[in-house]
Motif scaffolding. Structure first.
Motif, PDB file in Angstrom:
ATOM      1  N   ASP A   1      29.018  83.165 -35.285  1.00 20.97           N
ATOM      2  CA  ASP A   1      27.667  83.570 -34.893  1.00 20.97           C
ATOM      3  C   ASP A   1      27.476  83.542 -33.378  1.00 20.97           C
ATOM      4  N   VAL A   2      27.920  82.472 -32.730  1.00 18.92           N
ATOM      5  CA  VAL A   2      27.687  82.353 -31.289  1.00 18.92           C
ATOM      6  C   VAL A   2      28.620  83.246 -30.476  1.00 18.92           C
ATOM      7  N   ASN A   3      29.786  83.563 -30.987  1.00 13.87           N
ATOM      8  CA  ASN A   3      30.751  84.334 -30.213  1.00 13.87           C
ATOM      9  C   ASN A   3      30.812  85.819 -30.572  1.00 13.87           C
ATOM     10  N   LEU A   4      30.520  86.178 -31.781  1.00 16.60           N
ATOM     11  CA  LEU A   4      30.637  87.570 -32.214  1.00 16.60           C
ATOM     12  C   LEU A   4      29.292  88.173 -32.594  1.00 16.60           C
ATOM     13  N   THR A   5      28.604  87.540 -33.517  1.00 16.84           N
ATOM     14  CA  THR A   5      27.333  88.088 -33.979  1.00 16.84           C
ATOM     15  C   THR A   5      26.334  88.192 -32.835  1.00 16.84           C
ATOM     16  N   SER A   6      26.337  87.216 -31.941  1.00 14.22           N
ATOM     17  CA  SER A   6      25.406  87.254 -30.808  1.00 14.22           C
ATOM     18  C   SER A   6      25.662  88.460 -29.906  1.00 14.22           C
ATOM     19  N   ALA A   7      26.913  88.851 -29.739  1.00 10.45           N
ATOM     20  CA  ALA A   7      27.234  90.029 -28.927  1.00 10.45           C
ATOM     21  C   ALA A   7      26.656  91.290 -29.579  1.00 10.45           C
ATOM     22  N   PHE A   8      26.763  91.377 -30.901  1.00 12.49           N
ATOM     23  CA  PHE A   8      26.156  92.497 -31.629  1.00 12.49           C
ATOM     24  C   PHE A   8      24.645  92.493 -31.438  1.00 12.49           C
ATOM     25  N   TYR A   9      24.012  91.321 -31.597  1.00 12.75           N
ATOM     26  CA  TYR A   9      22.549  91.240 -31.450  1.00 12.75           C
ATOM     27  C   TYR A   9      22.103  91.703 -30.063  1.00 12.75           C
ATOM     28  N   THR A  10      22.795  91.253 -29.022  1.00  7.46           N
ATOM     29  CA  THR A  10      22.365  91.613 -27.666  1.00  7.46           C
ATOM     30  C   THR A  10      22.588  93.100 -27.404  1.00  7.46           C
ATOM     31  N   ALA A  11      23.739  93.634 -27.822  1.00 11.44           N
ATOM     32  CA  ALA A  11      23.985  95.070 -27.621  1.00 11.44           C
ATOM     33  C   ALA A  11      22.964  95.903 -28.392  1.00 11.44           C
ATOM     34  N   ARG A  12      22.720  95.517 -29.618  1.00 10.49           N
ATOM     35  CA  ARG A  12      21.768  96.240 -30.469  1.00 10.49           C
ATOM     36  C   ARG A  12      20.379  96.268 -29.845  1.00 10.49           C
ATOM     37  N   ALA A  13      19.954  95.145 -29.276  1.00  7.75           N
ATOM     38  CA  ALA A  13      18.630  95.069 -28.649  1.00  7.75           C
ATOM     39  C   ALA A  13      18.581  95.841 -27.336  1.00  7.75           C
ATOM     40  N   ALA A  14      19.695  95.894 -26.615  1.00  3.19           N
ATOM     41  CA  ALA A  14      19.720  96.539 -25.294  1.00  3.19           C
ATOM     42  C   ALA A  14      19.834  98.057 -25.367  1.00  3.19           C
ATOM     43  N   ILE A  15      20.523  98.587 -26.346  1.00  2.00           N
ATOM     44  CA  ILE A  15      20.823 100.016 -26.392  1.00  2.00           C
ATOM     45  C   ILE A  15      19.585 100.908 -26.284  1.00  2.00           C
ATOM     46  N   PRO A  16      18.485 100.631 -26.989  1.00  2.00           N
ATOM     47  CA  PRO A  16      17.315 101.507 -26.821  1.00  2.00           C
ATOM     48  C   PRO A  16      16.807 101.548 -25.371  1.00  2.00           C
ATOM     49  N   HIS A  17      16.879 100.430 -24.673  1.00  8.40           N
ATOM     50  CA  HIS A  17      16.425 100.390 -23.273  1.00  8.40           C
ATOM     51  C   HIS A  17      17.397 101.138 -22.369  1.00  8.40           C
ATOM     52  N   LEU A  18      18.687 101.028 -22.630  1.00  5.62           N
ATOM     53  CA  LEU A  18      19.677 101.756 -21.842  1.00  5.62           C
ATOM     54  C   LEU A  18      19.524 103.263 -22.060  1.00  5.62           C
ATOM     55  N   LYS A  19      19.260 103.662 -23.279  1.00  4.44           N
ATOM     56  CA  LYS A  19      19.060 105.085 -23.583  1.00  4.44           C
ATOM     57  C   LYS A  19      17.850 105.635 -22.832  1.00  4.44           C
ATOM     58  N   LYS A  20      16.802 104.837 -22.710  1.00  5.02           N
ATOM     59  CA  LYS A  20      15.619 105.285 -21.971  1.00  5.02           C
ATOM     60  C   LYS A  20      15.959 105.595 -20.521  1.00  5.02           C
ATOM     61  N   ARG A  21      16.927 104.876 -19.950  1.00  5.85           N
ATOM     62  CA  ARG A  21      17.343 105.106 -18.561  1.00  5.85           C
ATOM     63  C   ARG A  21      18.337 106.260 -18.456  1.00  5.85           C
ATOM     64  N   GLY A  22      18.871 106.677 -19.579  1.00  4.47           N
ATOM     65  CA  GLY A  22      19.831 107.765 -19.567  1.00  4.47           C
ATOM     66  C   GLY A  22      21.274 107.324 -19.404  1.00  4.47           C
ATOM     67  N   SER A  23      21.483 106.053 -19.121  1.00  4.41           N
ATOM     68  CA  SER A  23      22.832 105.501 -18.999  1.00  4.41           C
ATOM     69  C   SER A  23      22.725 103.990 -18.885  1.00  4.41           C
ATOM     70  N   GLY A  24      23.861 103.355 -18.830  1.00  9.41           N
ATOM     71  CA  GLY A  24      23.876 101.908 -18.680  1.00  9.41           C
ATOM     72  C   GLY A  24      25.250 101.365 -18.996  1.00  9.41           C
ATOM     73  N   LYS A  25      25.383 100.072 -18.816  1.00  6.71           N
ATOM     74  CA  LYS A  25      26.652  99.398 -19.068  1.00  6.71           C
ATOM     75  C   LYS A  25      26.406  98.199 -19.971  1.00  6.71           C
ATOM     76  N   ILE A  26      27.303  98.023 -20.931  1.00  5.53           N
ATOM     77  CA  ILE A  26      27.335  96.812 -21.744  1.00  5.53           C
ATOM     78  C   ILE A  26      28.707  96.197 -21.529  1.00  5.53           C
TER      79      ILE A  26
END
Length: 182
Positions: free
Chosen positions: A147-172
């Motif tokens: 959970d702390v090493n793998l699932t958390s990375a999924f949670y953060t990427a999943r939450a960030a992607i809509p905001h990155l898309k709004k900017r038109g690009s981004g880095k994870i």
């Protein structure tokens, strides 16, 4: 532009000063002063200490507005105070990255505070069972580790992607531990 897209195999350290910085954390954070992140917004999980702290301080030094996040409020508040006193712009948002709702709230709060998001560094992680023989690790300990090493990375990427898309690009950027090589 700062070589912050570290996904993949970088062969030449001279072309990747940030990777060199990560591999040599005693290097002065000013190594990145030539590279500008002016106008960028970054979230770095696990940034209350260690490599996460070094990354968030380097990004702030390079001009990014940064969200410092980890479970321990005292640690992240100290990091934020240091960044803000040095002329950077940082906010502290405590977050347990194993809680999907808390992660989404943290990412949304940071994006709202800074008007968007450009960079996510999923750095939070840890392993409390690394010295424990595999046959002695309980299923609950294993789940906590995943959970702390793998699932958390999924949670953060999943939450960030809509905001990155709004900017038109981004880095994870996902960081990992050398522990996997043991």
């Amino acid at each position: 532009m700062l070589p912050i897209n570290l996904i993949g195999n970088i062969q030449n350290r001279e072309q990747a000063p940030f990777l060199h910085f990560l591999l040599n954390p005693t290097i002065d954070v000013n190594l990145m002063s030539e590279e500008s992140l002016e106008g960028k917004v970054a979230i770095v999980t696990g940034s209350g200490k260690g490599i996460g702290r070094a990354i968030v301080e380097a990004y702030a030094n390079a001009g990014a507005r940064v969200c410092v996040t980890a479970r321990t409020a005292d640690q992240i508040n100290k990091v934020v105070d240091g960044i803000n006193q040095s002329g950077g712009e940082a906010i502290a948002i405590p977050c347990d990255v194993t809680d999907a709702d808390a992660v989404k709230a943290m990412v949304d709060q940071a994006a709202e505070a800074f008007g968007g998001l450009d960079i996510l560094v999923a750095n939070a992680g840890g392993n409390t069972v690394w010295k424990t023989p595999t046959e002695d690790i309980t299923p609950e300990q294993w789940k906590d580790c995943v959970d702390v090493n793998l699932t958390s990375a999924f949670y953060t990427a999943r939450a960030a992607i809509p905001h990155l898309k709004k900017r038109g690009s981004g880095k994870i950027i996902f960081t990992g531990s050398g522990l996997g090589h043991r």
